[in-house]
Scaffold this active site. Structure first.
Site, short mmCIF file in Angstrom:
data_model
loop_
_atom_site.label_atom_id
_atom_site.label_comp_id
_atom_site.label_asym_id
_atom_site.label_seq_id
_atom_site.Cartn_x
_atom_site.Cartn_y
_atom_site.Cartn_z
N GLY A 105 0.84 -1.21 0.00
CA GLY A 105 0.00 0.00 0.00
C GLY A 105 0.87 1.25 0.00
CB VAL A 128 17.89 9.87 -5.74
CG1 VAL A 128 18.59 10.48 -6.95
CG2 VAL A 128 17.02 8.69 -6.15
CB THR A 158 2.49 0.69 6.04
OG1 THR A 158 1.10 0.45 6.35
CG2 THR A 158 3.28 0.33 7.29
CG ASP A 166 -2.00 -0.38 7.71
OD1 ASP A 166 -2.81 0.51 7.40
OD2 ASP A 166 -1.88 -1.45 7.10
CG ASP A 213 1.17 -2.75 10.50
OD1 ASP A 213 2.01 -2.11 9.85
OD2 ASP A 213 0.42 -3.59 9.98
NE ARG A 238 -2.95 -5.19 5.14
CZ ARG A 238 -3.30 -5.43 3.87
NH1 ARG A 238 -4.07 -6.43 3.59
NH2 ARG A 238 -2.87 -4.67 2.90
O1 F6P Z 1 -1.68 -1.38 4.33
C1 F6P Z 1 -2.27 -0.19 3.93
C2 F6P Z 1 -3.73 -0.40 3.63
O2 F6P Z 1 -4.27 0.83 3.19
C3 F6P Z 1 -4.55 -0.98 4.78
O3 F6P Z 1 -4.88 -0.02 5.74
C4 F6P Z 1 -5.72 -1.54 4.03
O4 F6P Z 1 -6.33 -2.58 4.74
C5 F6P Z 1 -5.10 -2.04 2.77
O5 F6P Z 1 -3.90 -1.34 2.59
C6 F6P Z 1 -5.96 -1.88 1.55
O6 F6P Z 1 -5.28 -2.44 0.49
P1 F6P Z 1 -5.74 -2.32 -1.02
O7 F6P Z 1 -5.63 -0.88 -1.40
O8 F6P Z 1 -4.80 -3.17 -1.77
O9 F6P Z 1 -7.15 -2.79 -1.05
#
Ligand code: F6P
Length: 350
Positions: A22, A35, A137, A139, A141, A183
């Site tokens: 993501g 870079v 990310t 998230d 996490d 997620r």
């Molecule tokens: O990991 C980042 C994230 O945005 C999560 O919060 C979410 O569950 C997931 O990716 C969504 O993924 P996609 O855009 O591939 O559906």
């Protein structure tokens, strides 16, 4: 620079970088920092497009300082990103390694989350170059990293959106259920919930965990009672923030169930990918820049198999295996403050 480092510079001639999983605001700032730092140490940088897919299919582009001008403020990633199931197969890993050999890459930097780091670890079975991860990310996490690139922007975006929802909710005295990304982690939901003074925060860390023995129906009844108690004699808005994947079917189903079960009128709102976009806030630009510079310096110092992350305001190296072993938990003090003080006080105010 110590003589030792100077000697090592001669052996590192080409660094590759890719963004994976993501996308997160600040990825471009990290690419830029890599870079510019590499250029400082006379190392060439090439970028692979669309995550590990670009590595497997050898879709690369040279990256010069000119290419990364005016990207620090841009969301998304100039290298594009993708998920790559092929990196979980021996064939995909072998193809990725073969591209790195063909392109004479000395070190690979992957900017992404834990899934991307797992790909990086797998790659080492087939390729002996240096591998470095940079945590990015929304998230937040990743264990061993105080904050991941993109998290701060994502929560600010969500806060701005919910402040607007609050205006209309207040005008109509409406109950809103706002679903947030993350997620399987509640960093976004807890932080946004607290910053928006949400009346309820429903996430893995409180709701699912505390109510493990309860069935879905029982959980629904408890929630309905809490809302009714809080809304009795109260003419005001009421906002519930809920983490995606915590309630089967998400916010829309929960809103419908509350209506059917307890005649509670709720409006569901799924914030979705808006949380991934937009210009990175200062905190993400600065974090990404520190980590990009740190990654290049780690390569020069001969390090490999590590994530470059920020811990207590210091750039630190964490073993990739450690980074992916556990999910970084939401701060316990934040959860306790919400559960034991803020939520209860909000009920008493009604
Ligand atoms: O990991 C980042 C994230 O945005 C999560 O919060 C979410 O569950 C997931 O990716 C969504 O993924 P996609 O855009 O591939 O559906």
């Amino acid at each position: 620079m110590p003589t030792d480092d100077k000697n090592k510079i001669k052996t590192v001639k080409r660094i590759a970088v890719l963004t994976s999983g993501g996308d997160a605001p600040g990825m471009n700032a990290a690419i830029r920092a890599i870079v510019i730092s590499a250029q400082h140490y006379q190392i060439a940088v090439i970028g692979f497009c669309a995550g590990f897919n670009g590595l497997i299919d050898d879709m690369s582009m040279p990256l010069s300082v000119k290419d990364v001008a005016n990207i620090i403020q841009k969301g998304g990633t100039i290298l594009k990103s993708a998920r790559c199931p092929a990196m979980k197969t021996p064939l995909g890993i072998a193809q990725a390694a073969s591209t790195l050999l063909k392109e004479k890459i000395d070190a690979l930097i992957v900017i992404g989350g834990d899934g991307s780091f797992a790909g990086l670890i797998a790659l080492q079975q087939e390729w002996s170059g240096q591998v470095i991860g940079i945590p990015a990310t929304i998230d937040n996490d990743i264990d061993g990293s105080d904050f991941t690139i993109g998290f701060s922007t994502a929560i600010n975006t969500a806060i701005e959106a919910i402040d607007k929802i609050r205006d209309t909710a207040e005008a109509f005295e409406r109950i809103f259920i706002v679903e947030l990304m993350g997620r399987h982690s509640g960093h976004i939901t807890f932080n946004v919930g607290i910053a928006c003074a949400a009346e309820q925060v429903i996430s893995f860390e409180n709701f699912a965990h505390n109510n493990q023995t309860m069935g879905e129906q029982e959980k629904l009844l408890t929630l309905a009672q809490e809302i009714k108690l809080a809304q009795a004699n109260r003419h005001a808005s009421y906002i519930i923030v809920i983490a995606e994947n915590v309630w089967q079917g998400g916010a829309s189903v929960l809103a419908r169930q509350l209506q059917d079960l307890a005649h509670i009128d709720c409006t569901a709102c799924i914030l979705g990918h808006i949380q991934r976009g937009g210009s990175p806030v200062a905190k993400d630009r600065i974090l990404a820049t520190k980590l990009g510079v740190g990654a290049v310096q780690a390569i020069i110092a001969g390090k490999s198999n590590i994530m470059i992350a920020e811990q207590n305001n210091t750039v630190a190296a964490v073993a990739l295996q450690t980074a992916i072993m556990h999910q970084q938990g939401v701060s316990k003090s934040l959860i306790q403050a919400q559960e034991n003080i803020l939520a209860l006080t909000a009920q008493r105010l009604c």
